[in-house]
Scaffold this motif. Structure first.
Motif, PDB file in Angstrom:
ATOM      1  N   LEU A 159       0.822  -1.205   0.000  1.00 29.04           N
ATOM      2  CA  LEU A 159       0.000   0.000   0.000  1.00 29.04           C
ATOM      3  C   LEU A 159       0.862   1.262   0.000  1.00 29.04           C
ATOM      4  N   LYS A 160       1.973   1.232   0.705  1.00 28.02           N
ATOM      5  CA  LYS A 160       2.845   2.395   0.787  1.00 28.02           C
ATOM      6  C   LYS A 160       3.522   2.699  -0.550  1.00 28.02           C
ATOM      7  N   LYS A 161       3.660   1.680  -1.401  1.00 34.15           N
ATOM      8  CA  LYS A 161       4.350   1.855  -2.681  1.00 34.15           C
ATOM      9  C   LYS A 161       3.439   2.393  -3.787  1.00 34.15           C
ATOM     10  N   LEU A 162       2.126   2.375  -3.553  1.00 29.87           N
ATOM     11  CA  LEU A 162       1.204   2.787  -4.606  1.00 29.87           C
ATOM     12  C   LEU A 162       1.311   4.282  -4.881  1.00 29.87           C
ATOM     13  N   PRO A 163       1.292   4.670  -6.153  1.00 32.14           N
ATOM     14  CA  PRO A 163       1.390   6.095  -6.476  1.00 32.14           C
ATOM     15  C   PRO A 163       0.123   6.853  -6.087  1.00 32.14           C
ATOM     16  N   VAL A 164       0.277   8.123  -5.835  1.00 30.93           N
ATOM     17  CA  VAL A 164      -0.848   8.973  -5.457  1.00 30.93           C
ATOM     18  C   VAL A 164      -1.678   9.303  -6.690  1.00 30.93           C
ATOM     19  N   VAL A 165      -2.982   9.119  -6.572  1.00 33.87           N
ATOM     20  CA  VAL A 165      -3.912   9.481  -7.649  1.00 33.87           C
ATOM     21  C   VAL A 165      -4.371  10.929  -7.490  1.00 33.87           C
ATOM     22  N   TYR A 166      -4.604  11.311  -6.234  1.00 39.82           N
ATOM     23  CA  TYR A 166      -5.042  12.686  -5.968  1.00 39.82           C
ATOM     24  C   TYR A 166      -4.758  13.029  -4.518  1.00 39.82           C
ATOM     25  N   GLY A 167      -4.493  14.322  -4.268  1.00 39.79           N
ATOM     26  CA  GLY A 167      -4.364  14.808  -2.910  1.00 39.79           C
ATOM     27  C   GLY A 167      -2.930  14.980  -2.445  1.00 39.79           C
ATOM     28  N   LYS A 168      -2.808  15.629  -1.311  1.00 43.26           N
ATOM     29  CA  LYS A 168      -1.508  15.887  -0.709  1.00 43.26           C
ATOM     30  C   LYS A 168      -1.422  15.202   0.655  1.00 43.26           C
ATOM     31  N   GLU A 169      -0.193  14.907   1.047  1.00 44.44           N
ATOM     32  CA  GLU A 169       0.059  14.247   2.330  1.00 44.44           C
ATOM     33  C   GLU A 169      -0.558  15.051   3.479  1.00 44.44           C
ATOM     34  N   PRO A 170      -1.253  14.384   4.410  1.00 43.82           N
ATOM     35  CA  PRO A 170      -1.404  12.926   4.567  1.00 43.82           C
ATOM     36  C   PRO A 170      -2.760  12.402   4.066  1.00 43.82           C
ATOM     37  N   TYR A 171      -3.375  13.100   3.132  1.00 47.10           N
ATOM     38  CA  TYR A 171      -4.741  12.756   2.718  1.00 47.10           C
ATOM     39  C   TYR A 171      -4.817  12.212   1.288  1.00 47.10           C
ATOM     40  N   GLU A 172      -3.758  11.633   0.798  1.00 43.49           N
ATOM     41  CA  GLU A 172      -3.722  11.177  -0.586  1.00 43.49           C
ATOM     42  C   GLU A 172      -4.695  10.017  -0.844  1.00 43.49           C
ATOM     43  N   LEU A 173      -5.219   9.984  -2.059  1.00 46.18           N
ATOM     44  CA  LEU A 173      -5.996   8.843  -2.536  1.00 46.18           C
ATOM     45  C   LEU A 173      -5.104   8.032  -3.472  1.00 46.18           C
ATOM     46  N   THR A 174      -5.186   6.719  -3.386  1.00 46.86           N
ATOM     47  CA  THR A 174      -4.434   5.833  -4.271  1.00 46.86           C
ATOM     48  C   THR A 174      -5.400   4.860  -4.937  1.00 46.86           C
ATOM     49  N   SER A 175      -4.877   4.026  -5.823  1.00 48.74           N
ATOM     50  CA  SER A 175      -5.722   3.044  -6.496  1.00 48.74           C
ATOM     51  C   SER A 175      -6.347   2.053  -5.524  1.00 48.74           C
ATOM     52  N   ALA A 176      -5.754   1.881  -4.367  1.00 49.66           N
ATOM     53  CA  ALA A 176      -6.315   0.956  -3.372  1.00 49.66           C
ATOM     54  C   ALA A 176      -7.515   1.541  -2.655  1.00 49.66           C
ATOM     55  N   THR A 177      -7.618   2.854  -2.629  1.00 50.13           N
ATOM     56  CA  THR A 177      -8.704   3.488  -1.867  1.00 50.13           C
ATOM     57  C   THR A 177      -9.790   4.056  -2.771  1.00 50.13           C
ATOM     58  N   ILE A 178      -9.733   3.705  -4.055  1.00 53.59           N
ATOM     59  CA  ILE A 178     -10.756   4.078  -5.032  1.00 53.59           C
ATOM     60  C   ILE A 178     -11.229   2.795  -5.709  1.00 53.59           C
ATOM     61  N   ALA A 179     -12.517   2.561  -5.777  1.00 49.60           N
ATOM     62  CA  ALA A 179     -13.037   1.336  -6.395  1.00 49.60           C
ATOM     63  C   ALA A 179     -12.730   1.314  -7.893  1.00 49.60           C
ATOM     64  N   VAL A 180     -12.315   0.174  -8.388  1.00 45.12           N
ATOM     65  CA  VAL A 180     -11.944   0.026  -9.790  1.00 45.12           C
ATOM     66  C   VAL A 180     -13.195  -0.092 -10.676  1.00 45.12           C
TER      67      VAL A 180
END
Length: 379
Positions: A211-232
């Motif tokens: 999870l830590k390695k996933l790139p940020v899709v949107y947002g700035k630290e510490p509130y970033e969204l990644t592919s794991a936190t958005i439904a595919v």
């Protein structure tokens, strides 16, 4: 007002866009599900007089009618497709229940169908013959551009506003996958095999290091969204068989009562808040306490929504939420997602004591939310 009952519920597996269902239209996904419902309860088939399916991406037409005809539903049975985007599958169930409560139908097949893979490429017609067509990804959901945000951006901004960190959201997503992995035996009885697929294909094990390695899709630290936190994005179909009280008794009185349902409007710029608003409205309408609900099924378009609902439920009740995982670990077939939640909830409730309640909820772009309450009614 008459009562309406759910007596059967089925769905396809949920497959990410471009996967095993990539060559199937939405109606081709739904037809086997409709057929499976009638095979399970053939004595109910002669009472079906309405088909209602939700869809968001088909691009026009009436895919519910195509699905019904493919499934062998008699030509004299009408079919209706509705579009309230993500809420469409649940709203189809709500509408079908009202057909039965008012006596306009004795039985109805309702649900949702969606194919991201075969969705049309959209463009606006040129205003002049020398102009080119103007492509677009989605239609507007409000008349105001400043209050019609990209869904990911809206969820990301709301995460920062409500202090929901990337870590909070990743932990929730990890739990969703863990619960889905543990549910494989449970979901077998609800999935109709299509193209040989009998399980949800996106579910996997997520480790903190991954999870830590996933790139940020949107947002700035510490509130970033990644592919794991958005439904595919995904393809699937789901359907439920609704019947009136007299048909319910003829079938043996096993299933769930549709006790209450609501549709709410909220701030179009913050659609992720809609499920919680719908839940609160439905509980108030039912005149019960939050503690009277045995389980909750919420559409996880974003992990943010799950975290917010867990906070609302509190530590004593958060274990009731999405017991067998959610869309973060399956995928989000827009128009079918609400119906899939109800299929999950139905199959859990029929194994619970009579009177147990479940509450499902979902949000849609434009600031819409729907919720539906089922009550176990015995086997």
């Amino acid at each position: 007002m008459k009562h309406c009952y759910v007596v059967a519920a089925k769905r396809t597996a949920v497959v990410p866009r471009g996967g095993a269902f990539n060559h199937l239209q939405a109606d081709e996904l739904a037809a086997p599900v409709i057929s499976a419902l009638l095979e399970e309860l053939p004595e109910a088939g002669g009472h079906v007089d309405q088909i209602i399916m939700g869809n968001a991406l088909y691009g026009g037409g009436n895919p519910a009618r195509l699905a019904a005809l493919r499934a062998g539903i008699p030509e004299g049975v009408p079919a209706l497709t509705l579009d309230t985007q993500c809420c469409a599958g649940m709203d189809a169930v709500r509408l079908g229940a009202n057909f039965i409560r008012t006596g306009e139908a004795r039985a109805a097949i309702v649900g949702g169908l969606e194919s991201y893979s075969r969705s049309p490429i959209r463009s606006k017609r040129p205003m002049n013959k020398d102009d080119k067509a103007e492509p677009y990804l989605r239609p507007p959901f409000t008349p105001w551009a400043e209050r019609d945000p990209d869904m990911v951006a809206s969820a990301g901004d709301l995460s920062a506003e409500l202090n929901c960190s990337r870590e909070d959201q990743e932990k929730y997503a990890q739990r969703s996958h863990e619960k889905s992995l543990a549910s494989q035996g449970f979901i077998l009885k609800q999935i109709v095999p299509v193209e040989g697929v009998t399980s949800d294909k996106f579910t996997r094990r997520l480790s903190p290091s991954l999870l830590k390695k996933l790139p940020v899709v949107y947002g700035k630290e510490p509130y970033e969204l990644t592919s794991a936190t958005i439904a595919v994005e995904a393809d699937a179909a789901a359907a439920l068989l609704l019947v009136s009280e007299d048909v319910f008794e003829k079938l043996g009185g096993a299933g769930c009562l549709i006790e209450h349902s609501v549709s709410v409007g909220t701030d179009p710029a913050k659609p992720a808040l809609s499920p919680l608003n719908a839940i609160q409205t439905c509980i108030k309408k039912a005149d019960i306490e939050l503690s009277d609900i045995a389980l909750f099924e919420m559409m996880e378009a974003f992990a943010l929504q799950g975290v917010l609902l867990e906070r609302f439920l509190g530590e004593q009740a958060s274990h009731k939420l999405n017991k067998w995982g959610g869309a973060l670990s399956r995928g989000h077939p827009i128009g079918a997602s609400g119906a899939i939640n109800l299929v999950h909830m139905f199959h859990q409730l029929v194994d619970m004591p009579k009177g147990a309640r479940g509450l499902a909820s979902i949000a849609a772009a434009g600031g819409l939310g729907s919720a539906l309450m089922l009550k176990a009614f015995g086997k």
